[in-house]
Enzyme design. Structure first.
Site, PDB file in Angstrom:
ATOM      1  N   SER A  32       0.882  -1.178   0.000  1.00  0.00           N
ATOM      2  CA  SER A  32       0.000   0.000   0.000  1.00  0.00           C
ATOM      3  C   SER A  32       0.908   1.212   0.000  1.00  0.00           C
ATOM      4  O   SER A  32       2.105   1.097   0.322  1.00  0.00           O
ATOM      5  CB  SER A  32      -0.841  -0.015   1.287  1.00  0.00           C
ATOM      6  OG  SER A  32      -1.434   1.241   1.538  1.00  0.00           O
TER       7      SER A  32
ATOM      8  N   TYR B 154      -1.701  -0.947  10.551  1.00  0.00           N
ATOM      9  CA  TYR B 154      -1.753  -1.137   9.092  1.00  0.00           C
ATOM     10  C   TYR B 154      -0.444  -0.654   8.454  1.00  0.00           C
ATOM     11  O   TYR B 154       0.122  -1.310   7.575  1.00  0.00           O
ATOM     12  CB  TYR B 154      -2.946  -0.358   8.536  1.00  0.00           C
ATOM     13  CG  TYR B 154      -3.275  -0.606   7.076  1.00  0.00           C
ATOM     14  CD1 TYR B 154      -3.963  -1.751   6.685  1.00  0.00           C
ATOM     15  CD2 TYR B 154      -2.912   0.316   6.092  1.00  0.00           C
ATOM     16  CE1 TYR B 154      -4.285  -1.974   5.353  1.00  0.00           C
ATOM     17  CE2 TYR B 154      -3.232   0.100   4.756  1.00  0.00           C
ATOM     18  CZ  TYR B 154      -3.923  -1.045   4.390  1.00  0.00           C
ATOM     19  OH  TYR B 154      -4.232  -1.264   3.059  1.00  0.00           O
TER      20      TYR B 154
END
Ligand SMILES: NC(=O)c1ccc[n+]([C@@H]2O[C@H](COP(=O)([O-])OP(=O)(O)OC[C@H]3O[C@@H](n4cnc5c(N)ncnc54)[C@H](O)[C@@H]3O)[C@@H](O)[C@H]2O)c1
Length: 251
Positions: A145, A158
């Site tokens: 990401s 995350y």
């Protein structure tokens, strides 16, 4: 048909980026094993209806037994695993003003995120790499990401998991560089999927203002890059973290 004759395995293929990539791989000629913790039959039906060849596998990537069986099932169906897209993942909860800073986050929340988004990728790679070594080559793409490249406040779990995905991608790329196995990561920015729908509903305008392209990405735009990275056209590309983010990480 840049993936003609290849056998592919996609995790998180029930929805979003995984679903779009499984469909794109099939369009490019690959036979696709579509895996997810949720029964991915709808994705498989869409591939088969379009004239492709796919099978569904239910597997939780946090379970080593399930991951081992998933890879074995792909080999049983297709004879090999030429391509693996390790994409299954979960989203951070309540990112933004209502989110938790690091001192407020529970250890359970941190561990739970790493279990799916980082250990899950490691387990998939472990069994895919063993198969690829045995068959003489392959290509792996892991979904990181932009949160693997920059910090995402109120999502330390995350952010750490996605930075970890880039790290294990690079280390494995080095380990297998002379074994005809390439290992790369993709780093999507904000993409329109069920994962981002709840956040977009609350903070969509603000988040889009952070993207130089002033829009969300579509899952199909990530799929294009993954297909290319998995194809022989990317034969000298390994250890890379490829951004697909409308310019987000360039600013
Ligand atoms: N959508 C975005 O903006 C965006 C941005 C950057 C990275 N990503 C990453 O892309 C990947 C795909 O996300 P998406 O946006 O398509 O979301 P999504 O929620 O549509 O798809 C994720 C899929 O992973 C599956 N999954 C979750 N936990 C699993 C587990 N333990 N085992 C097997 N499957 C599991 C879900 O069932 C789901 O089908 C994730 O790794 C996510 O972190 C998404």
């Amino acid at each position: 048909m840049i993936l003609a004759g290849k056998a592919a395995l996609v995790t998180g293929g029930f929805s979003g980026i995984g679903r779009a990539t499984a469909l794109a791989m099939a369009r490019e000629g690959a036979r696709v094993a579509v895996a997810d913790v949720q029964e991915p039959g709808e994705t498989v039906a869409a591939i088969n209806a379009a004239g492709g060849q796919a099978i569904a596998i239910v597997a939780d990537v946090t379970s080593e037994d399930a991951v081992s069986a998933m890879v074995a099932r792909c080999v049983a169906a297709f004879g090999r695993v030429d391509i693996a897209f390790n994409n299954a993942g979960i989203a951070p909860r309540h990112v933004g003003p209502s989110g938790q800073r690091t001192h407020e986050m529970s250890a359970a929340s941190f561990r739970g995120m790493l279990d799916v988004n980082l250990t899950g990728v490691f387990l998939c790679m472990k069994y895919e790499l063993a198969q690829m070594l045995a068959q003489g080559g392959g290509a792996i793409v892991n979904t990181a990401s932009v949160a693997g490249l920059v910090g995402l406040p109120t999502a330390v779990n995350y952010t750490a998991a996605k930075h970890g995905v880039i790290g294990l991608t690079r280390a494995a790329a080095l380990e297998y560089a002379t074994d005809h196995i390439r290992v790369n990561a993709v780093c999507p920015g904000y993409v329109r999927t069920p994962m981002t729908d709840p956040t977009m509903a609350v903070r969509g305008e603000y988040l889009i203002s952070l993207v130089p392209a002033r829009r969300l990405g579509e899952p199909e735009e990530v799929a294009e890059a993954v297909v290319w990275l998995c194809s022989d056209r990317a034969s000298f590309v390994t250890g890379s973290a490829y951004t697909i983010d409308g310019g987000y990480s360039a600013s």
